[in-house]
Design a protein around this motif. Sequence first.
Motif: not given
Length: 426
Positions: A148, A151-152, A154-155, A209, A212, A215-216, A323
């Motif tokens: 998590h 992912s955050n 990366i975003s 992006i 991200s 993933d979300n 990823k």
Amino acid sequence: MTVQESLQKIRTHWVERISRELASGEGVRAGFVEQLERFYELLEHTVVTGNLAWLDPVLYDWGQSPTETNLEQGDYYVSFVVNRMTTLTIEVARENLNKKDALELIAAVVPIFTHSLSVVVRYEMETRVAHISSELNKTQEKLQQLDHNKSNFISVAAHELKTPLTLIEGYTAMMVDMVEQSGQSPIDGLLKGVNTGIHRLRQIIDDMIDVSLIDNNLLTLNFQPVWVSHLLNLLKNELKKTTTERKQDLIVNQFEGSDLMIYGDSERLYQALYNVASNAIKYTPDKGTITIDGRMLPGFLEVVITDTGIGISPENQATIFEKFGQLGRTDLHSSGKTKFKGGGPGLGLPITRGIIEAHGGTIWVESEGYDEVKLKGSTFHVLLPTRTEATDPLITKFFGHVEQSKPESEKETIGKEAPPTNNPTA
């Protein structure tokens, strides 16, 4: 002398002998003696009644008693104690009873100790399994939190990088215009090089992006009519320059379903097919062949992209869709995006999988293995639902109501034209 009388006679000797041998230190021994007294009392009840259940409470307590250290180190201390108690009981009986009474006592208590050992081992194993399960759950929670956080990161990183990149891109474009007007060709070449780097950096940020979003579960699709033949023609034209430079053959075959109109997000589907095809080019040596073919299946269209490249080992055929799932040593990759074994962030195929699955399809790869000499090649299969209406039940199920986008007759956009009269051929 009865067995019960024999037990009463050796009780003090038994407790003293076992506590002295199995417990170290006066503090430890005091608590251990209490447990031994409790066990011995229940042992007497078991001998008198013949009911093995008398010992279950103390055995359960012992089986649940391993410390955190015992569990982490894999020590089976309690079962060792019970096993050792059996041996010491036999020795105490021989030392303090006559031969006949000793044999009768041993014959009575050994089956009880054997049963006790099996019970303790079971309880001990249950405790150990519970401990391992707890540790696995903790590890899984940590991994989920790590994923998590990744992912955050990366975003946030992608969006933070996009703003200054836009500024650099804008100012560079203005400088290019100024140089072109002034005719300063040497500077023009340098600025074009900068523009190439900016374009590549923007592609990486856009990929970050997209990852991200996937993933979300935030990837949105714009469903509209898409002609498969148009996607394949655009793909062939886009990759023509690269394959010509690499002296590769890019063959796009006509197949059943290649002239089909389906509903999907045309730009995202093109992005997915482009990622697979460019990946095939990247891992195919110069003068190799990349073939795009397909077939119709019940409810699905299958697009097959085959190359004569270095192939993928079986253990890595799932990794490439994760990823950053690069194969081989990254320090040996060439820097060019389309050069042989060119490097990259390892996001193309994961994005492709996310796009295809968001359409209700799937993607997988087949390869006989990795071999840079024999060049066993790889075959990617892309399976897409053959939806013919924007209100298709599959679309409604996964995405709710989707409005159909009308084709723009004058604006050339992927998937918005009428199907070409001639299908793509080799």
